[in-house]
Design a protein around this motif. Structure first.
Motif, short mmCIF file in Angstrom:
data_model
loop_
_atom_site.label_atom_id
_atom_site.label_comp_id
_atom_site.label_asym_id
_atom_site.label_seq_id
_atom_site.Cartn_x
_atom_site.Cartn_y
_atom_site.Cartn_z
N MET A 187 -35.52 32.11 -4.24
CA MET A 187 -34.10 31.98 -3.96
C MET A 187 -33.62 30.63 -4.48
O MET A 187 -34.31 29.64 -4.37
CB MET A 187 -33.85 32.11 -2.46
N ALA A 188 -32.43 30.62 -5.02
CA ALA A 188 -31.88 29.39 -5.59
C ALA A 188 -31.65 28.34 -4.51
O ALA A 188 -31.46 28.65 -3.34
CB ALA A 188 -30.57 29.70 -6.30
N ASN A 189 -31.66 27.09 -4.94
CA ASN A 189 -31.42 25.97 -4.04
C ASN A 189 -30.00 26.07 -3.50
O ASN A 189 -29.05 26.21 -4.25
CB ASN A 189 -31.62 24.66 -4.83
N GLN A 190 -29.86 26.04 -2.19
CA GLN A 190 -28.55 26.12 -1.55
C GLN A 190 -27.83 24.77 -1.69
O GLN A 190 -28.45 23.73 -1.64
CB GLN A 190 -28.71 26.46 -0.06
N LYS A 191 -26.53 24.82 -1.86
CA LYS A 191 -25.74 23.59 -1.95
C LYS A 191 -25.55 23.01 -0.55
O LYS A 191 -24.95 23.62 0.30
CB LYS A 191 -24.38 23.86 -2.59
N LEU A 192 -26.12 21.84 -0.35
CA LEU A 192 -26.00 21.15 0.92
C LEU A 192 -25.32 19.81 0.69
O LEU A 192 -25.66 19.09 -0.25
CB LEU A 192 -27.38 20.90 1.53
N ASP A 193 -24.38 19.46 1.56
CA ASP A 193 -23.77 18.14 1.43
C ASP A 193 -24.53 17.15 2.31
O ASP A 193 -25.49 17.50 3.00
CB ASP A 193 -22.27 18.19 1.76
N ARG A 194 -24.09 15.93 2.28
CA ARG A 194 -24.77 14.86 3.01
C ARG A 194 -24.84 15.16 4.52
O ARG A 194 -25.86 14.93 5.16
CB ARG A 194 -24.07 13.53 2.75
N LEU A 195 -23.75 15.68 5.10
CA LEU A 195 -23.74 15.98 6.52
C LEU A 195 -24.78 17.06 6.85
O LEU A 195 -25.52 16.94 7.82
CB LEU A 195 -22.34 16.42 6.98
N ASP A 196 -24.85 18.11 6.03
CA ASP A 196 -25.86 19.15 6.24
C ASP A 196 -27.26 18.54 6.26
O ASP A 196 -28.08 18.85 7.13
CB ASP A 196 -25.81 20.20 5.12
N LYS A 197 -27.52 17.65 5.33
CA LYS A 197 -28.85 17.03 5.22
C LYS A 197 -29.13 16.12 6.42
O LYS A 197 -30.25 16.09 6.93
CB LYS A 197 -28.97 16.27 3.91
N GLN A 198 -28.10 15.40 6.88
CA GLN A 198 -28.28 14.55 8.07
C GLN A 198 -28.61 15.41 9.29
O GLN A 198 -29.50 15.07 10.08
CB GLN A 198 -27.01 13.74 8.36
N LEU B 135 -40.31 19.36 6.86
CA LEU B 135 -39.89 19.06 5.49
C LEU B 135 -39.30 17.65 5.41
O LEU B 135 -38.67 17.18 6.35
CB LEU B 135 -38.82 20.05 5.04
N PRO B 136 -39.46 16.99 4.28
CA PRO B 136 -38.95 15.61 4.13
C PRO B 136 -37.45 15.56 3.84
O PRO B 136 -37.03 15.22 2.74
CB PRO B 136 -39.78 15.08 2.95
N ILE B 137 -36.65 15.91 4.82
CA ILE B 137 -35.19 15.92 4.65
C ILE B 137 -34.69 14.53 4.31
O ILE B 137 -33.78 14.35 3.51
CB ILE B 137 -34.48 16.45 5.91
N VAL B 138 -35.30 13.49 4.88
CA VAL B 138 -34.88 12.12 4.59
C VAL B 138 -35.00 11.84 3.09
O VAL B 138 -34.17 11.15 2.51
CB VAL B 138 -35.67 11.08 5.44
N ASP B 139 -36.01 12.39 2.43
CA ASP B 139 -36.16 12.18 0.99
C ASP B 139 -35.03 12.84 0.22
O ASP B 139 -34.59 12.34 -0.80
CB ASP B 139 -37.51 12.72 0.50
N MET B 140 -34.51 13.98 0.74
CA MET B 140 -33.38 14.63 0.09
C MET B 140 -32.15 13.73 0.16
O MET B 140 -31.39 13.62 -0.80
CB MET B 140 -33.07 15.97 0.77
N ILE B 141 -31.95 13.07 1.28
CA ILE B 141 -30.80 12.18 1.45
C ILE B 141 -30.95 10.96 0.56
O ILE B 141 -30.02 10.58 -0.15
CB ILE B 141 -30.65 11.77 2.93
N ASN B 142 -32.15 10.34 0.54
CA ASN B 142 -32.38 9.17 -0.29
C ASN B 142 -32.24 9.50 -1.77
O ASN B 142 -31.70 8.69 -2.54
CB ASN B 142 -33.76 8.58 0.00
N ALA B 143 -32.72 10.65 -2.20
CA ALA B 143 -32.62 11.05 -3.62
C ALA B 143 -31.15 11.20 -4.00
O ALA B 143 -30.74 10.83 -5.10
CB ALA B 143 -33.39 12.34 -3.87
N GLU B 144 -30.36 11.75 -3.09
CA GLU B 144 -28.93 11.93 -3.35
C GLU B 144 -28.26 10.58 -3.52
O GLU B 144 -27.43 10.39 -4.39
CB GLU B 144 -28.31 12.70 -2.18
N GLU B 145 -28.62 9.58 -2.69
CA GLU B 145 -28.04 8.25 -2.77
C GLU B 145 -28.41 7.58 -4.10
O GLU B 145 -27.60 6.88 -4.70
CB GLU B 145 -28.49 7.39 -1.60
#
Length: 162
Positions: free
Chosen positions: A1-12, A149-159
């Protein structure tokens, strides 16, 4: 399944609830600087998208009597019987995970048994009748890393991308 679009709030939100599934929504709202209603809406959206699949308590298997954790690679005599074998595995409470894999095995399962004798009986009485060409068991002595899962890494990568 394709990567879902998540914004910063979703990731937090995902980061906070993955660290503590029992965290009150109002505490999540405060940490994210939004309203409690916004958190409820986001949690519902993440659930509807299939990203959140519920919550559960984590039980320590050893503390309830399951002393043996094993990973078992399965090779089927008839690979067309995948679906039938998986359905039978679903009915075996010892099996807690099942994966279709590349490499040496057709299926790879994670099993909890009361002890080594229970594991032997499980393999002999429940797995062998499934039509296995062969199986390989690996017993886990200890799991020093077990984390969400390393959600914090998703937030840091986005920054870093900004």
């Amino acid at each position: 399944m394709a990567n879902q679009k998540l914004d910063r709030l979703d990731k937090q939100i995902l980061k906070l609830i993955s660290e503590d599934a029992r965290i009150p929504f109002l505490e999540v709202a405060r940490a994210c600087n939004v309203s409690g209603a916004a958190i409820h809406q986001r949690i519902q959206k993440l659930t509807n998208m299939g990203i959140l699949k519920g919550s559960q308590f984590v039980i320590d298997p050893e503390k309830v009597g399951y002393e043996t954790c094993a990973f078992i690679g399965l090779n089927l005599k008839n690979p067309e019987s995948f679906d039938e074998v998986v359905e039978k595995l679903k009915g075996m409470p010892e099996v807690v995970e099942c994966h279709y894999t590349t490499g040496n095995y057709d299926l790879f399962i994670k099993v909890y048994a009361l002890n080594n004798h229970h594991l032997l009986t499980f393999v002999h009485d429940k797995l062998q009748p499934l039509g296995l060409a062969r199986s390989e068991s690996l017993i886990s002595f200890h799991s020093p890393i077990d984390r969400p899962l390393p959600i914090v890494d998703m937030i840091n990568a986005e920054e870093e991308e900004v």
